[in-house]
Design a protein around this motif. Structure first.
Motif, PDB file in Angstrom:
ATOM      1  N   GLN A 159       0.801  -1.216   0.000  1.00 49.96           N
ATOM      2  CA  GLN A 159       0.000   0.000   0.000  1.00 49.96           C
ATOM      3  C   GLN A 159       0.840   1.275   0.000  1.00 49.96           C
ATOM      4  OE1 GLN A 159      -3.971   0.781   0.451  1.00 49.96           O
ATOM      5  NE2 GLN A 159      -2.579   1.984  -0.818  1.00 49.96           N
ATOM      6  N   ASP A 160       2.049   1.220   0.541  1.00 51.06           N
ATOM      7  CA  ASP A 160       2.894   2.415   0.635  1.00 51.06           C
ATOM      8  C   ASP A 160       3.902   2.493  -0.508  1.00 51.06           C
ATOM      9  OD1 ASP A 160       3.665   4.782   1.773  1.00 51.06           O
ATOM     10  OD2 ASP A 160       5.049   3.877   3.193  1.00 51.06           O
ATOM     11  N   GLY A 161       3.704   1.685  -1.539  1.00 50.78           N
ATOM     12  CA  GLY A 161       4.635   1.681  -2.659  1.00 50.78           C
ATOM     13  C   GLY A 161       5.618   0.529  -2.561  1.00 50.78           C
ATOM     14  N   VAL A 162       6.330   0.303  -3.640  1.00 46.21           N
ATOM     15  CA  VAL A 162       7.272  -0.815  -3.721  1.00 46.21           C
ATOM     16  C   VAL A 162       8.704  -0.287  -3.758  1.00 46.21           C
ATOM     17  CG1 VAL A 162       7.973  -2.855  -5.037  1.00 46.21           C
ATOM     18  CG2 VAL A 162       5.551  -2.219  -4.919  1.00 46.21           C
ATOM     19  N   LEU A 163       9.092   0.315  -4.846  1.00 43.93           N
ATOM     20  CA  LEU A 163      10.486   0.728  -5.011  1.00 43.93           C
ATOM     21  C   LEU A 163      10.829   1.964  -4.189  1.00 43.93           C
ATOM     22  CD1 LEU A 163      10.905   0.197  -8.857  1.00 43.93           C
ATOM     23  CD2 LEU A 163      11.331  -1.408  -6.991  1.00 43.93           C
ATOM     24  N   ARG A 164       9.858   2.819  -3.916  1.00 47.62           N
ATOM     25  CA  ARG A 164      10.168   4.027  -3.146  1.00 47.62           C
ATOM     26  C   ARG A 164      10.409   3.711  -1.665  1.00 47.62           C
ATOM     27  NH1 ARG A 164       4.748   7.786  -2.356  1.00 47.62           N
ATOM     28  NH2 ARG A 164       3.526   6.361  -1.072  1.00 47.62           N
ATOM     29  N   ARG A 165      10.144   2.493  -1.254  1.00 46.19           N
ATOM     30  CA  ARG A 165      10.421   2.048   0.111  1.00 46.19           C
ATOM     31  C   ARG A 165      11.331   0.820   0.020  1.00 46.19           C
ATOM     32  NH1 ARG A 165       8.729   6.471   0.974  1.00 46.19           N
ATOM     33  NH2 ARG A 165       6.711   7.009   1.927  1.00 46.19           N
ATOM     34  N   PRO A 166      12.660   1.032  -0.009  1.00 45.69           N
ATOM     35  CA  PRO A 166      13.577  -0.110  -0.145  1.00 45.69           C
ATOM     36  C   PRO A 166      13.334  -1.165   0.936  1.00 45.69           C
ATOM     37  CG  PRO A 166      14.765   1.951  -0.448  1.00 45.69           C
ATOM     38  CD  PRO A 166      13.376   2.327   0.016  1.00 45.69           C
ATOM     39  N   GLY A 167      13.208  -2.402   0.507  1.00 42.51           N
ATOM     40  CA  GLY A 167      12.924  -3.509   1.409  1.00 42.51           C
ATOM     41  C   GLY A 167      11.538  -4.087   1.223  1.00 42.51           C
ATOM     42  N   VAL A 168      10.621  -3.323   0.606  1.00 40.94           N
ATOM     43  CA  VAL A 168       9.260  -3.820   0.413  1.00 40.94           C
ATOM     44  C   VAL A 168       9.229  -4.969  -0.586  1.00 40.94           C
ATOM     45  CG1 VAL A 168       6.968  -3.230  -0.487  1.00 40.94           C
ATOM     46  CG2 VAL A 168       8.110  -1.698   1.126  1.00 40.94           C
ATOM     47  N   LEU A 169      10.018  -4.867  -1.651  1.00 47.42           N
ATOM     48  CA  LEU A 169      10.044  -5.947  -2.633  1.00 47.42           C
ATOM     49  C   LEU A 169      10.453  -7.264  -1.977  1.00 47.42           C
ATOM     50  CD1 LEU A 169       9.373  -6.022  -5.655  1.00 47.42           C
ATOM     51  CD2 LEU A 169      11.825  -5.790  -6.110  1.00 47.42           C
ATOM     52  N   GLU A 170      11.407  -7.190  -1.055  1.00 54.06           N
ATOM     53  CA  GLU A 170      11.842  -8.389  -0.348  1.00 54.06           C
ATOM     54  C   GLU A 170      10.743  -8.934   0.557  1.00 54.06           C
ATOM     55  OE1 GLU A 170      15.214  -6.322  -1.987  1.00 54.06           O
ATOM     56  OE2 GLU A 170      13.595  -5.612  -0.686  1.00 54.06           O
ATOM     57  N   LEU A 171       9.959  -8.039   1.165  1.00 49.42           N
ATOM     58  CA  LEU A 171       8.831  -8.483   1.990  1.00 49.42           C
ATOM     59  C   LEU A 171       7.770  -9.178   1.142  1.00 49.42           C
ATOM     60  CD1 LEU A 171       8.340  -5.433   4.392  1.00 49.42           C
ATOM     61  CD2 LEU A 171       9.017  -7.750   5.052  1.00 49.42           C
ATOM     62  N   LEU A 172       7.502  -8.640  -0.040  1.00 47.90           N
ATOM     63  CA  LEU A 172       6.539  -9.285  -0.931  1.00 47.90           C
ATOM     64  C   LEU A 172       7.027 -10.667  -1.339  1.00 47.90           C
ATOM     65  CD1 LEU A 172       5.583  -6.292  -3.257  1.00 47.90           C
ATOM     66  CD2 LEU A 172       4.262  -7.200  -1.342  1.00 47.90           C
ATOM     67  N   ASP A 173       8.303 -10.777  -1.601  1.00 45.18           N
ATOM     68  CA  ASP A 173       8.874 -12.077  -1.946  1.00 45.18           C
ATOM     69  C   ASP A 173       8.711 -13.062  -0.793  1.00 45.18           C
ATOM     70  OD1 ASP A 173      10.823 -13.438  -4.055  1.00 45.18           O
ATOM     71  OD2 ASP A 173      11.576 -13.924  -2.056  1.00 45.18           O
ATOM     72  N   ALA A 174       8.964 -12.584   0.432  1.00 46.49           N
ATOM     73  CA  ALA A 174       8.826 -13.454   1.604  1.00 46.49           C
ATOM     74  C   ALA A 174       7.373 -13.873   1.805  1.00 46.49           C
ATOM     75  CB  ALA A 174       9.349 -12.739   2.852  1.00 46.49           C
ATOM     76  N   ALA A 175       6.429 -12.948   1.565  1.00 43.05           N
ATOM     77  CA  ALA A 175       5.015 -13.273   1.718  1.00 43.05           C
ATOM     78  C   ALA A 175       4.596 -14.335   0.708  1.00 43.05           C
ATOM     79  CB  ALA A 175       4.164 -12.017   1.557  1.00 43.05           C
ATOM     80  N   ALA A 176       5.064 -14.199  -0.525  1.00 47.28           N
ATOM     81  CA  ALA A 176       4.742 -15.202  -1.544  1.00 47.28           C
ATOM     82  C   ALA A 176       5.347 -16.549  -1.185  1.00 47.28           C
ATOM     83  CB  ALA A 176       5.239 -14.734  -2.906  1.00 47.28           C
ATOM     84  N   ALA A 177       6.576 -16.539  -0.695  1.00 46.81           N
ATOM     85  CA  ALA A 177       7.227 -17.795  -0.302  1.00 46.81           C
ATOM     86  C   ALA A 177       6.490 -18.452   0.856  1.00 46.81           C
ATOM     87  CB  ALA A 177       8.683 -17.530   0.077  1.00 46.81           C
ATOM     88  N   ALA A 178       5.845 -17.637   1.713  1.00 50.39           N
ATOM     89  CA  ALA A 178       5.159 -18.167   2.888  1.00 50.39           C
ATOM     90  C   ALA A 178       3.711 -18.566   2.606  1.00 50.39           C
ATOM     91  CB  ALA A 178       5.192 -17.139   4.011  1.00 50.39           C
ATOM     92  N   GLY A 179       3.237 -18.371   1.373  1.00 57.11           N
ATOM     93  CA  GLY A 179       1.913 -18.881   1.044  1.00 57.11           C
ATOM     94  C   GLY A 179       0.873 -17.879   0.593  1.00 57.11           C
ATOM     95  N   ALA A 180       1.190 -16.589   0.538  1.00 58.58           N
ATOM     96  CA  ALA A 180       0.233 -15.640  -0.032  1.00 58.58           C
ATOM     97  C   ALA A 180      -0.043 -16.033  -1.477  1.00 58.58           C
ATOM     98  CB  ALA A 180       0.779 -14.219   0.038  1.00 58.58           C
ATOM     99  N   GLU A 181      -1.312 -16.053  -1.852  1.00 54.28           N
ATOM    100  CA  GLU A 181      -1.671 -16.565  -3.177  1.00 54.28           C
ATOM    101  C   GLU A 181      -1.369 -15.583  -4.308  1.00 54.28           C
ATOM    102  OE1 GLU A 181      -4.124 -18.805  -0.171  1.00 54.28           O
ATOM    103  OE2 GLU A 181      -3.659 -16.676  -0.502  1.00 54.28           O
ATOM    104  N   HIS A 182      -1.238 -14.295  -3.963  1.00 52.77           N
ATOM    105  CA  HIS A 182      -0.981 -13.267  -4.971  1.00 52.77           C
ATOM    106  C   HIS A 182      -0.036 -12.222  -4.381  1.00 52.77           C
ATOM    107  CE1 HIS A 182      -4.710 -14.735  -6.964  1.00 52.77           C
ATOM    108  NE2 HIS A 182      -5.176 -14.782  -5.718  1.00 52.77           N
TER     109      HIS A 182
END
Length: 395
Positions: A159-182
Motif C-alpha cells: 500500500q505504501d509503494g514498492v520501489l520508493r520504500r527499499p525492502g518492500v520488494l523483499e517483503l513481498l517475496d517473503a510473503a509469496a514464499a510463505a503462502g500468499a496466493e498473490h
C-alpha cells in the motif's frame, strides 16, 4: 464454528428463480439437487426451510481490504489529505493508535461480509516496512475462526509503494514464499514513478513462486493504458496467462474505442482480468466490450469504514447494483449477467473453479426474498440466510 450449524439439506428453495428444489448436502458440498416435494416425509439431519426463497451462490468479494477497518470502534472522522498518497500518509499516521491490523477488527469486517451473503473473498493485506507481513497472519487467524465455513485468498499488498520504500520488494517475496496466493502492486507510474522497475520486480516474484498478480491501477487514460500495455507484455513474455488481475483500471474506459478494443483483445487472449468497486465519479468498466473480448471481471467492496473513507457496509451485491445503475443497464439479460458476475462467475478470483448451486459444488448459498436474480439486483433485499460450506452462518 459449532457443529450444530451443519446442515443436511436446504429445502424448498428456487435456484436462480427456477422451480423449487431441495439441496441435499454432503458435508460441505452439494450432494444432490432434487425437486421439492412438500408431502415427502422429513429426511434425517438438520434442514433449513427455504420457504420458496430465491437461492443464489454466495456473493464473492473479489477486492476487499479486511485488515484495514476501524469497524466496531467509535466513529473516526477523516482527517487526511486528498488523493491516493494523502490517504496513505493519513492511514500510516493513525493505524497504530486504532490497533490496525487486529484479529478483532478483521473479525468484525468478515462478519459484515458474511451477513451480506459473502463467504468467499480475495483480500488485499498491507505488507510494509512497519508491519512486515504481520497483517497476513492476522487475517488468516480471523478467517480460521470460521473453521472452513468461509474461505479467503490473500494478496500481499504494498500500500505504501514498492520501489520508493527499499525492502518492500523483499517483503513481498517473503510473503509469496510463505503462502500468499498473490502479490500486489500500486500505481507503478504515479506512486513509484518507475513503472518498468515495479512491474519487473512484481512479475519476477510471481514467476519465481508460482503466485498470481493483482495490481491497483488508479492512473487514468493514456498513463493508465501505458501501464496496462506493460502488464500485457510481461504476462505474455513470462507465460503468466490467467494469473494477472487489474484492480480498478478505469483507464480502459477512458480510451478511444479502437484503442480500447485492441487492448481488451490482448488482455482477453492472456486471461488478464479486472476487479471493480464501481466508483460513481468515474466511467464504469464496459460490460459488453469486456464480455466480447473474453475479459473476466468481478466486484469488490474495497475497504469498509477505514482510514481512507467512512463508507462501506460489506455488501458486494450493493456494489453490483451500483455498477448496473451507473452503467444504465436495464435489460433482463444484462441485469442477470451482473448477478452472475457477482456470484458464480467470480469464484475463480478466489481460487474456486466451480461456484454454483450444482452437484459437487461447495455448499455456499444465500437466500433472499426475490422473484429472480434481476429482482434481487435492483432491490438488494436483505440476506435472510447465508450458508458457508454447509453451515448456517446467518439467518
Amino acid at each position: 464454528m459449532a457443529e450444530e450449524s451443519r446442515l443436511a439439506r436446504i429445502a424448498n428453495v428456487r435456484p436462480w428463480g427456477g422451480a423449487a428444489v431441495d439441496l441435499e448436502l454432503d458435508g460441505d458440498r452439494i450432494g444432490a439437487v432434487v425437486p421439492h416435494d412438500p408431502a415427502a416425509p422429513p429426511s434425517p439431519g438438520r434442514a433449513l426451510d427455504g420457504r420458496g426463497l430465491l437461492a443464489l451462490p454466495s456473493i464473492v468479494n473479489a477486492h476487499a481490504h479486511v485488515d484495514k477497518s476501524w469497524l466496531g470502534l467509535p466513529w473516526q472522522p477523516y482527517g487526511g489529505g486528498g488523493g491516493t498518497d494523502g490517504r496513505i500518509r493519513h492511514e500510516r499516521a493513525r493505524r497504530a493508535e486504532l490497533g490496525i491490523p487486529s484479529v478483532e477488527r478483521t473479525a468484525a469486517v468478515l462478519d459484515a461480509h458474511v451477513r451480506h451473503g459473502t463467504t468467499l473473498l480475495r483480500t488485499h493485506v498491507d505488507v510494509d516496512l512497519e508491519l512486515g507481513t504481520r497483517g497476513i497472519d492476522v487475517v488468516r487467524e480471523a478467517v480460521a475462526a470460521y473453521d472452513g465455513a468461509i474461505e479467503a485468498t490473500i494478496v500481499a499488498f504494498p500500500q505504501d509503494g514498492v520501489l520508493r520504500r527499499p525492502g518492500v520488494l523483499e517483503l513481498l517475496d517473503a510473503a509469496a514464499a510463505a503462502g500468499a496466493e498473490h502479490v500486489g502492486g500500486l500505481d507503478p507510474a504515479s506512486i513509484d514513478r518507475d513503472p518498468v522497475g515495479q512491474l519487473d520486480g512484481i512479475f519476477a516474484i510471481a514467476e519465481r513462486h508460482g503466485v498470481g498478480i493483482d495490481i491497483h491501477l488508479h492512473d487514468a487514460a493514456e498513463l493508465g493504458a501505458f501501464q496496462l500495455e506493460l502488464i500485457v507484455e510481461r504476462t505474455q513474455a513470462l507465460g503468466l496467462e490467467g494469473r494477472v488481475n487489474i484492480a480498478h483500471g478505469f483507464a480502459i474506459a477512458q480510451l478511444p474505442d479502437a484503442r480500447r478494443r485492441d487492448l481488451l483483445q490482448a488482455m482477453g487472449e492472456l486471461g488478464i482480468t479486472f476487479t471493480t468497486v464501481a466508483p460513481l465519479r468515474l466511467p464504469q468498466l464496459p460490460l459488453h466490450e469486456l464480455d466480447a473480448a473474453g475479459v473476466g471481471f468481478a466486484f469488490g467492496t474495497d475497504g469498509i469504514r477505514d482510514l481512507w473513507s467512512p463508507y462501506g457496509t460489506g455488501d458486494t451485491l450493493g456494489i453490483a447494483w451500483q455498477y448496473a445503475r451507473a452503467s444504465s443497464l436495464v435489460r433482463d439479460e444484462d441485469l442477470r449477467r451482473v448477478v452472475e458476475i457477482a456470484t458464480r462467475g467470480a469464484g475463480r478470483f478466489a481460487g474456486r473453479e466451480q461456484h454454483d448451486l450444482v452437484v459437487g459444488a461447495r455448499a455456499d448459498v444465500v437466500l433472499v426474498e426475490a422473484e429472480h436474480a434481476m429482482d434481487a439486483l435492483v432491490r438488494v433485499p436483505p440476506r435472510l440466510a447465508v450458508v458457508g460450506g454447509g453451515r448456517l452462518l446467518h439467518g
